[in-house]
Design a protein around this motif. Structure first.
Motif, PDB file in Angstrom:
ATOM      1  N   UNK A   1       0.776  -1.242   0.123  1.00 24.13           N
ATOM      2  CA  UNK A   1      -0.029   0.128  -0.172  1.00 24.13           C
ATOM      3  C   UNK A   1       0.908   1.655   0.157  1.00 24.13           C
ATOM      4  N   UNK A   2       2.382   1.415   0.917  1.00 26.28           N
ATOM      5  CA  UNK A   2       2.778   2.456   0.827  1.00 26.28           C
ATOM      6  C   UNK A   2       3.725   2.609   0.158  1.00 26.28           C
ATOM      7  N   UNK A   3       3.553   1.797  -1.451  1.00 26.56           N
ATOM      8  CA  UNK A   3       4.050   2.160  -2.809  1.00 26.56           C
ATOM      9  C   UNK A   3       3.587   2.254  -3.748  1.00 26.56           C
ATOM     10  N   UNK A   4       1.933   2.015  -3.478  1.00 28.07           N
ATOM     11  CA  UNK A   4       0.841   2.100  -4.426  1.00 28.07           C
ATOM     12  C   UNK A   4       0.652   3.701  -3.758  1.00 28.07           C
ATOM     13  N   UNK A   5       1.026   3.927  -3.227  1.00 23.34           N
ATOM     14  CA  UNK A   5       0.153   5.236  -2.379  1.00 23.34           C
ATOM     15  C   UNK A   5       1.019   7.073  -2.845  1.00 23.34           C
ATOM     16  N   UNK A   6       2.935   6.295  -3.209  1.00 24.13           N
ATOM     17  CA  UNK A   6       3.697   6.924  -3.032  1.00 24.13           C
ATOM     18  C   UNK A   6       3.976   6.874  -4.810  1.00 24.13           C
ATOM     19  N   UNK A   7       3.832   5.960  -5.191  1.00 23.26           N
ATOM     20  CA  UNK A   7       3.641   5.943  -7.311  1.00 23.26           C
ATOM     21  C   UNK A   7       2.050   7.463  -7.506  1.00 23.26           C
ATOM     22  N   UNK A   8       1.561   7.026  -6.883  1.00 22.53           N
ATOM     23  CA  UNK A   8       0.069   8.140  -7.069  1.00 22.53           C
ATOM     24  C   UNK A   8       0.533   9.174  -6.545  1.00 22.53           C
ATOM     25  N   UNK A   9       1.148   9.790  -4.962  1.00 20.75           N
ATOM     26  CA  UNK A   9       1.960  10.729  -5.098  1.00 20.75           C
ATOM     27  C   UNK A   9       2.785  11.598  -6.066  1.00 20.75           C
ATOM     28  N   UNK A  10       4.377  10.728  -6.867  1.00 17.58           N
ATOM     29  CA  UNK A  10       4.987  10.857  -7.889  1.00 17.58           C
ATOM     30  C   UNK A  10       3.823  11.340  -9.095  1.00 17.58           C
ATOM     31  N   UNK A  11       3.287  10.577  -9.376  1.00 17.06           N
ATOM     32  CA  UNK A  11       2.597  10.912 -10.548  1.00 17.06           C
ATOM     33  C   UNK A  11       1.879  12.109 -10.565  1.00 17.06           C
ATOM     34  N   UNK A  12       1.344  12.206  -9.670  1.00 13.88           N
ATOM     35  CA  UNK A  12       0.375  13.782  -9.436  1.00 13.88           C
ATOM     36  C   UNK A  12       1.453  14.414  -9.388  1.00 13.88           C
ATOM     37  N   UNK A  13       2.388  14.756  -8.531  1.00 10.71           N
ATOM     38  CA  UNK A  13       3.714  15.941  -8.875  1.00 10.71           C
ATOM     39  C   UNK A  13       4.418  16.270  -9.735  1.00 10.71           C
ATOM     40  N   UNK A  14       4.831  14.969 -10.430  1.00 12.40           N
ATOM     41  CA  UNK A  14       4.943  15.354 -12.046  1.00 12.40           C
ATOM     42  C   UNK A  14       3.708  16.355 -13.078  1.00 12.40           C
ATOM     43  N   UNK A  15       2.479  15.857 -12.606  1.00 11.58           N
ATOM     44  CA  UNK A  15       1.859  16.966 -13.952  1.00 11.58           C
ATOM     45  C   UNK A  15       1.394  17.916 -13.024  1.00 11.58           C
TER      46      UNK A  15
END
Length: 356
Positions: free
Chosen positions: A75-89
């Protein structure tokens, strides 16, 4: 980067306060439930934050929560990926209309485990005395799903797991044994007539299907002793097993005066419980339960006792009970033999017949 324990606990406490906020708290809890199992959402709401962080790092397997460090890492990895994708956008200067995913992450969902009201049913059956946070919610969910699963077998026999009604009924009986006061709640919710009707329908359906090979192909063998003490093997069809599960639930509910009085209430087109229980005396594996249920529903505390007695007189219950008591008519070569009772069951049956 490792986040200090104090900050993690503070974040958990903040989420708990948000989830407990009167106006927006339910929405926060729903959002959390898209990522975390119900047990952890409840822990966040209850606090304190330190206990929540500790729970996230432990391996837990209870009726309310199944959680492992591996699930936490996923779950931590999933949340980190979501946060990184949002940051890139956001770095691209775009206005991002972001929302949490509609479906849960799937990492904490045990797909093969039936879950009702946030409780894993099989884990509950392993430990029925586990202190549930909300046993009433679990009861309501079990009743709703049990009635629905029984009804679904009438029309979608191939699409419904035939074991599901049996599993749910076992959980219902176990829950009511541990929390007997909840039985009154069943009566207030109006489920007693539905359960009686379901049992009556299953009895009729089994009779119609008794000659079909398809029913016997799915039957489950059971053993009993014949008159010589030698085990005999008979089979139970899926319909027989479901109707016995209905009988077990009614047997447990009959201990409640509220439910016993609800069983006496009849209307046009609805089955009468005494006639149904009298028929159940002849069911393989259900005769003793039926007699005990009759004994409970005609208890002195039942204000509808007279109506039940009238039902019994109308359908000839007295003759059946006398037949069980009469050794010549109801003994080895009579009713007891027809019901395939062994010596012990015959003795219990006669005692119950007297008490009824």
């Amino acid at each position: 980067e490792e986040i200090p324990m104090q900050q993690r606990a503070a974040a958990a406490s903040l989420l708990g306060k948000l989830a407990g906020q009167p106006m927006h708290g339910p929405r926060v809890a729903i959002t959390l439930a898209r990522f975390l199992p119900d047990g952890l959402v409840s822990a966040i709401r209850d606090g304190p934050g330190e206990a929540v962080v500790s729970s996230l790092e432990q391996t837990t397997e209870t009726p309310e929560l199944v959680w492992t460090p591996a699930m936490a890492a996923s779950l931590s990895a999933q949340l980190s990926t979501m946060a990184a994708d949002l940051y890139q956008e956001q770095m691209k200067g775009r206005l991002v209309d972001w929302d949490v995913p509609e479906q849960p992450s799937g990492q904490h969902v045990m797909k093969d485990e039936p879950q009702v009201g946030g409780i894993y049913v099989r884990l509950f059956l392993k430990d029925p005395k586990f202190p549930l946070r909300n046993p009433k919610r679990f009861l309501e969910g079990l009743l709703d799903q049990y009635v629905s699963s029984v009804a679904a077998t009438h029309y979608e026999a191939n699409a419904v797991d035939p074991e599901l009604p049996l599993l749910l009924s076992a959980a219902l009986v176990s829950l009511l044994r541990v929390h007997p006061a909840l039985a009154d709640h069943v009566g207030y919710l109006g489920y007693v007539p539905k359960l009686v009707a379901a049992m009556a329908y299953e009895g009729r359906r089994e009779t119609m299907a008794s000659g079909q090979d398809t029913s016997r192909a799915q039957a489950e063998p059971i053993e009993h002793d014949n008159s010589d003490g030698v085990p005999e093997t008979t089979v139970q069809t899926p319909q027989e097993r479901v109707r016995l599960s209905c009988l077990r639930v009614l047997h447990q509910l009959a201990s409640s005066t509220t439910c016993a009085e609800a069983m006496a209430a009849t209307s046009a087109g609805t089955p009468q419980v005494v006639a149904l229980l009298m028929k159940a005396i002849g069911w393989q594996g259900g005769s003793i339960l039926a007699l005990e249920t009759l004994k409970r529903v005609v208890g002195a505390g039942n204000r509808a006792r007279d109506a039940l007695v009238a039902q019994g007189l109308k359908v000839g219950l007295v003759d059946v009970l006398l037949g069980i008591l009469d050794w010549r008519a109801g003994g080895r070569q009579g009713l007891c033999n027809q019901m395939k009772w062994n010596e012990s069951e015959a003795s219990i049956g006669r005692v119950l017949a007297v008490e009824v």
